[in-house]
Design a protein around this motif. Structure first.
Motif, PDB file in Angstrom:
ATOM      1  N   SER A  62       0.839  -1.200   0.000  1.00 35.34           N
ATOM      2  CA  SER A  62       0.000   0.000   0.000  1.00 35.34           C
ATOM      3  C   SER A  62       0.872   1.247   0.000  1.00 35.34           C
ATOM      4  N   SER A  63       0.282   2.353  -0.397  1.00 32.53           N
ATOM      5  CA  SER A  63       1.014   3.618  -0.412  1.00 32.53           C
ATOM      6  C   SER A  63       1.461   4.007   0.995  1.00 32.53           C
ATOM      7  N   ALA A  64       0.670   3.639   2.017  1.00 30.75           N
ATOM      8  CA  ALA A  64       1.054   3.962   3.395  1.00 30.75           C
ATOM      9  C   ALA A  64       2.371   3.275   3.765  1.00 30.75           C
ATOM     10  N   THR A  65       2.487   1.983   3.438  1.00 27.09           N
ATOM     11  CA  THR A  65       3.711   1.247   3.751  1.00 27.09           C
ATOM     12  C   THR A  65       4.885   1.754   2.930  1.00 27.09           C
ATOM     13  N   LEU A  66       4.653   2.016   1.646  1.00 27.88           N
ATOM     14  CA  LEU A  66       5.735   2.506   0.794  1.00 27.88           C
ATOM     15  C   LEU A  66       6.265   3.847   1.292  1.00 27.88           C
ATOM     16  N   ASN A  67       5.363   4.723   1.718  1.00 30.47           N
ATOM     17  CA  ASN A  67       5.795   6.012   2.257  1.00 30.47           C
ATOM     18  C   ASN A  67       6.614   5.832   3.527  1.00 30.47           C
ATOM     19  N   TYR A  68       6.191   4.895   4.360  1.00 29.62           N
ATOM     20  CA  TYR A  68       6.911   4.653   5.610  1.00 29.62           C
ATOM     21  C   TYR A  68       8.291   4.053   5.337  1.00 29.62           C
ATOM     22  N   LEU A  69       8.353   3.080   4.404  1.00 23.46           N
ATOM     23  CA  LEU A  69       9.647   2.484   4.064  1.00 23.46           C
ATOM     24  C   LEU A  69      10.592   3.516   3.461  1.00 23.46           C
ATOM     25  N   GLY A  70      10.037   4.466   2.717  1.00 22.33           N
ATOM     26  CA  GLY A  70      10.872   5.497   2.119  1.00 22.33           C
ATOM     27  C   GLY A  70      11.493   6.427   3.134  1.00 22.33           C
ATOM     28  N   LYS A  71      10.992   6.411   4.383  1.00 24.78           N
ATOM     29  CA  LYS A  71      11.508   7.310   5.415  1.00 24.78           C
ATOM     30  C   LYS A  71      12.149   6.549   6.574  1.00 24.78           C
ATOM     31  N   LEU A  72      12.479   5.285   6.381  1.00 22.27           N
ATOM     32  CA  LEU A  72      13.070   4.502   7.465  1.00 22.27           C
ATOM     33  C   LEU A  72      14.350   5.163   7.960  1.00 22.27           C
ATOM     34  N   SER A  73      14.440   5.307   9.269  1.00 22.63           N
ATOM     35  CA  SER A  73      15.620   5.932   9.869  1.00 22.63           C
ATOM     36  C   SER A  73      16.520   4.912  10.549  1.00 22.63           C
ATOM     37  N   LYS A  74      16.081   3.662  10.631  1.00 21.98           N
ATOM     38  CA  LYS A  74      16.858   2.614  11.299  1.00 21.98           C
ATOM     39  C   LYS A  74      16.828   1.339  10.456  1.00 21.98           C
ATOM     40  N   ASP A  75      17.852   0.503  10.656  1.00 19.83           N
ATOM     41  CA  ASP A  75      17.902  -0.779   9.973  1.00 19.83           C
ATOM     42  C   ASP A  75      16.909  -1.739  10.619  1.00 19.83           C
ATOM     43  N   VAL A  76      16.260  -2.545   9.787  1.00 23.58           N
ATOM     44  CA  VAL A  76      15.240  -3.484  10.251  1.00 23.58           C
ATOM     45  C   VAL A  76      15.631  -4.890   9.784  1.00 23.58           C
TER      46      VAL A  76
END
Length: 496
Positions: A62-76
């Motif tokens: 979803s666009s919500a997840t893609l937006n969040y992944l695009g702003k990841l500040s830490k390694d997961v």
């Protein structure tokens, strides 16, 4: 005897340099072919396009997840701890691959079959301290770890059958929510105002259960709040929820509400009950550009079988707001009864207060706001509200026009309906809208609800003639074609 005989000596052999030239040419050609081959593969690896051709877009985040992944500040770190014979293993693996691909290198993925990769499973247990006694997903950010069980990722058919069929796959919702929880650390806090009545006890219980479920998925804690027992809204309140209030706020409670709204960063979600008697609350909303009207949004007509009066409203989402943009392609049904909202977009007072009002949901053209909604056949007249009919709106105070600046603002969402979360009538899109509103009012703009993927079973019915045709094609025709081509190649080589 003739003086001379024809020269019968053999012709001279090719010189060595010419043979070396041919060999060098061949070597260069081979190197060139290999260079092109590996170059094309390298380019295709780095620059390629992917398409999701599944009917339900099952492999698209979803666009919500893609937006969040695009702003990841830490390694997961994500570990897929699923047995390969699990029914949802292909869905889980494909989903996590999308997280890895879209994670900009910050998402590391490992797949471990606990039944086959025993050593790796034991090593993961030692690293995380988790039992891993069932299928699930391990997500780790720094020293924080979350284990998502298989049952948290599926919604099954209700009933008494032994094996309940999976009807929805909500793995993306569970994974994204867990990532938010681990990255943000502590939970946000929403307080729900109680003690002001409700349509029914069941409706209040449904709303609290739905909001509590959203809280577990969106990393916030839902807490009850009785305004009569406090002197001010708690300082740790990230948001204040007023859902279906039947009785009005007192003057003291309105002052508390104004003080909270006047703080540096306040969040309000107000879902109005059209039958509620709340003039002070309406006055507070009107001061901020949203005035609830004393009407009911409906559609009525006279048919051959009698009068038809429809209170459930078919509505559409706005396609510009960050709350509703992901839902713009969907339609929403507002169950129960709704009242229209009078929105003031261009108002000098609001501009001086730096308050912006934006419409979120509008009724379809055939509906209107009816004052005399109790009549058997209400008709549109001068006192009624005609299109456009607004059913939900957002209010923001303190925003800046320069999008490069990141400023937390005071935000409020007002909905002229309190039935969106009723258990019997709630739709997935209603839940997504509420989730998007909650995330927006706490300045988490780009994260909204994530709709579960429906699981469909497709059956192909073949008649005997079609079965027979498939048998002859797969058993005789296709192997015969391969054999025939092979014989042709063999015959051409024999003839040469």
């Amino acid at each position: 005897m003739p003086d001379s005989l024809p020269d019968s000596s053999p012709s001279p052999k090719p010189s060595l340099p010419k043979r070396w030239g041919i060999g060098l040419n061949v070597v260069l050609q081979v190197i060139l072919v290999l260079g092109i081959f590996f170059g094309v593969n390298r380019l295709s690896y780095r620059y390629h396009a992917r398409w999701d051709l599944s009917p339900q877009q099952s492999y698209t985040l979803s666009s919500a997840t893609l937006n969040y992944l695009g702003k990841l500040s830490k390694d997961v770190f994500i570990a897929n701890v699923f047995a390969r014979d699990s029914k949802i293993f292909p869905d889980v693996q494909a989903l996590l691959e999308e997280y890895r691909i879209n994670g900009r290198g910050r998402v590391k993925l490992r797949s471990i079959d606990p039944l086959r990769d025993i050593d790796r499973a034991e090593s993961l247990k030692a690293e995380t301290g988790l039992a891993l006694d069932q299928n699930g997903i391990v997500i780790r950010v720094g020293n924080r770890t979350r284990f998502i069980r298989e049952e948290e990722m599926v919604i099954r058919e209700t009933g008494n059958q032994t094996v309940r069929v999976i009807k929805e796959f909500r793995g993306e919702d569970a994974v994204t929510s867990a990532m938010i929880n681990l990255i943000e650390g502590g939970e946000r806090k929403f307080y729900m105002v109680l003690g002001k009545g409700a349509r029914t006890e069941a409706a209040l219980a449904d709303a609290m259960a739905a909001l509590g479920g959203l809280g577990r998925q969106q990393n916030f804690q839902l807490l009850p709040l009785n305004l009569a027992d406090i002197k001010r809204v708690p300082e740790d309140a990230d948001g204040l929820l007023m859902v279906g209030l039947r009785y009005d706020l007192s003057e003291r409670e309105v002052d508390m509400l104004k003080a909270y709204w006047g703080s540096k960063r306040a969040g309000l979600l107000v879902m109005l009950d059209p039958a509620g008697e709340t003039p002070r609350l309406h006055a507070f909303l009107g001061m901020n550009g949203v005035t609830p009207r004393e009407d009911r949004v409906l559609y009525a007509e006279s048919t051959g079988t009698g009068t038809r009066k429809e209170f459930s409203v078919q509505a559409v989402f706005d396609n510009e707001s960050s709350i509703t943009q992901p839902l713009a392609a969907s339609t929403v049904t507002m169950p129960g009864q709704s009242q229209s909202l009078d929105l003031r977009f261009d108002d000098d007072y609001l501009q001086n207060q730096n308050i912006t009002v934006h419409a979120l949901i509008g009724a379809s053209d055939r509906y209107w706001g009816e004052k005399n909604y109790l009549e058997d056949l209400p008709l549109v007249d001068e006192e009624d509200t005609k299109a456009p009919i607004f059913l939900a709106a957002s209010v923001e105070r303190g925003s800046v026009t320069d999008e490069r600046l990141r400023v937390d603002t005071c935000r409020m969402v007002v909905v002229g309906n309190s039935s969106l979360l009723d258990k019997k009538t709630a739709l997935a899109v209603n839940r997504d809208f509420v989730a998007g509103s909650l995330n927006w009012i706490i300045n988490r703009d780009k994260l909204g609800g994530i709709t579960p993927k429906l699981k469909h079973s497709y059956r192909i019915q073949l008649n005997p003639r079609q079965n027979e045709l498939i048998f002859w094609i797969t058993t005789i025709a296709m192997p015969g074609l391969v054999l025939g081509l092979g014989m042709m190649v063999w015959a051409s080589r024999r003839a040469a």
